[in-house]
Write a protein that holds these residues in place. Structure first.
Motif, mmCIF file in Angstrom:
data_model
loop_
_atom_site.group_PDB
_atom_site.id
_atom_site.type_symbol
_atom_site.label_atom_id
_atom_site.label_comp_id
_atom_site.label_asym_id
_atom_site.label_seq_id
_atom_site.Cartn_x
_atom_site.Cartn_y
_atom_site.Cartn_z
ATOM 1 N N LYS A 123 0.806 -1.227 0.000
ATOM 2 C CA LYS A 123 0.000 0.000 0.000
ATOM 3 C C LYS A 123 0.836 1.273 0.000
ATOM 4 N N THR A 124 2.080 1.181 0.433
ATOM 5 C CA THR A 124 2.904 2.389 0.524
ATOM 6 C C THR A 124 3.648 2.681 -0.774
ATOM 7 N N VAL A 125 3.523 1.790 -1.766
ATOM 8 C CA VAL A 125 4.150 1.983 -3.065
ATOM 9 C C VAL A 125 3.100 2.526 -4.037
ATOM 10 N N THR A 126 3.460 3.539 -4.804
ATOM 11 C CA THR A 126 2.532 4.133 -5.759
ATOM 12 C C THR A 126 1.928 3.066 -6.674
ATOM 13 N N GLY A 127 0.611 3.074 -6.767
ATOM 14 C CA GLY A 127 -0.076 2.098 -7.607
ATOM 15 C C GLY A 127 -0.407 0.802 -6.907
ATOM 16 N N ALA A 128 0.036 0.658 -5.658
ATOM 17 C CA ALA A 128 -0.241 -0.542 -4.861
ATOM 18 C C ALA A 128 0.013 -1.842 -5.628
ATOM 19 N N PRO A 129 1.261 -2.089 -6.052
ATOM 20 C CA PRO A 129 1.559 -3.332 -6.784
ATOM 21 C C PRO A 129 1.363 -4.558 -5.906
ATOM 22 N N GLN A 130 1.153 -5.696 -6.558
ATOM 23 C CA GLN A 130 0.897 -6.928 -5.835
ATOM 24 C C GLN A 130 1.930 -8.007 -6.163
ATOM 25 N N TYR A 131 2.101 -8.881 -5.211
ATOM 26 C CA TYR A 131 2.898 -10.086 -5.412
ATOM 27 C C TYR A 131 1.948 -11.261 -5.228
ATOM 28 N N THR A 132 1.893 -12.149 -6.207
ATOM 29 C CA THR A 132 0.958 -13.277 -6.158
ATOM 30 C C THR A 132 1.712 -14.593 -6.274
ATOM 31 N N LEU A 133 1.366 -15.519 -5.404
ATOM 32 C CA LEU A 133 1.970 -16.848 -5.417
ATOM 33 C C LEU A 133 0.858 -17.880 -5.506
ATOM 34 N N ARG A 134 0.917 -18.748 -6.511
ATOM 35 C CA ARG A 134 -0.037 -19.840 -6.660
ATOM 36 C C ARG A 134 0.712 -21.155 -6.460
#
Length: 267
Positions: free
Chosen positions: A207-218
């Motif tokens: 949330k603190t990074v511009t654009g709220a990037p995500q990391y996803t693990l499947r």
């Protein structure tokens, strides 16, 4: 007589209508709101109790450019674990081809693209290994917090809000969908329902990074008590491979994203 029968059926009809209405109202309610912390604890206890585990995975990391464009980088790999002190993670993507091996005494990271490897003497458990590597180098070790013996404590350490969203399907398997909020990150996890509560999907939002990037693990093909060959956790440098320092510029070849790319979601 017919009128009396009709009149006597009215209460039953009303009861039937009430039962149908109640059933409809119940069906319209959200999925059971189980305690998310309890579900997470059940997963953590179950995974920690497994002496050996193998699984395959896919990971996506998002980055946000200065122009606010989101770019996603994907890799896949395999994880093999033997408690208390052996771990191997292989990961291949468009910009990375890395093998991480820990035999309880030495941690080795080999980058196939760079034809280089680093080694460090690290005697201890898998828990101690993960803590030390992340603290000293910030190396990306996708989902290793899900493999620790104290997974629950680690995941819940900065949680300020938790909720059980409901059920979800991951690769055709019913899972419990949980969502957690923290000051800097939000994260979600999908845990297989039933007697085998293993993690199937894990999403972190920065949330603190511009654009709220995500990391996803499947996570797929999870196997407990997996048969692991004796040399699985033995690192043998390939012919022509060069040993480099941990802080060498060659370490950039070990990352999931190409050099010069803006920072992505926290892992």
């Amino acid at each position: 007589m017919n009128e009396r029968k009709s009149a006597s059926n009215k209460p039953n009809n009303l009861v039937n209508v009430a039962l149908v209405a109640a059933a409809v109202a119940f069906a319209a309610q959200p999925a059971r709101a189980d305690d998310p912390a309890k579900l997470l604890k059940a997963m953590a206890d179950y995974t920690a109790a497994q002496k050996s585990i193998s699984a395959t995975f896919e990971s996506d990391i998002e980055v946000v450019t200065p122009e606010l464009e989101k770019i996603q980088f994907t890799s896949s790999g395999r994880m093999q674990l033997s408690r208390p002190d052996k771990l191997r993670i292989s990961r291949t993507g468009g910009y990375t081809d890395v093998d991480f091996i820990y035999d309880g005494k030495t941690a080795s990271i080999y980058g196939n693209n760079a034809k280089a490897y680093v080694q460090a003497d690290l005697v201890g458990s898998i828990d101690q290994l993960v803590d030390l590597i992340q603290a000293k180098s910030g190396a990306a070790m996708p989902g290793t917090d899900l493999l620790l013996t104290n997974t629950y404590d680690v995941l819940m350490s900065n949680v300020v809000q938790a909720q059980h969203i409901g059920q979800g399907m991951i690769d055709g398997v019913e899972c419990e969908h949980l969502a957690f909020r923290g000051a800097d990150i939000d994260w979600q996890i999908w845990i297989e329902s039933g007697a085998r509560p293993v993690p199937r999907k894990y999403v972190i939002t920065s949330k603190t990074v511009t654009g709220a990037p995500q990391y996803t693990l499947r996570i797929r093909d999870w196997k407990n008590d997996a048969v692991v060959e004796a040399d699985t956790f033995v690192f043998k440098p390939p012919a022509g491979a060069t040993k480099v320092d941990l802080d060498s510029g060659a370490m950039a070849e070990f990352d999931e994203i190409p050099p010069g790319t803006p920072s992505g979601a926290k892992k």
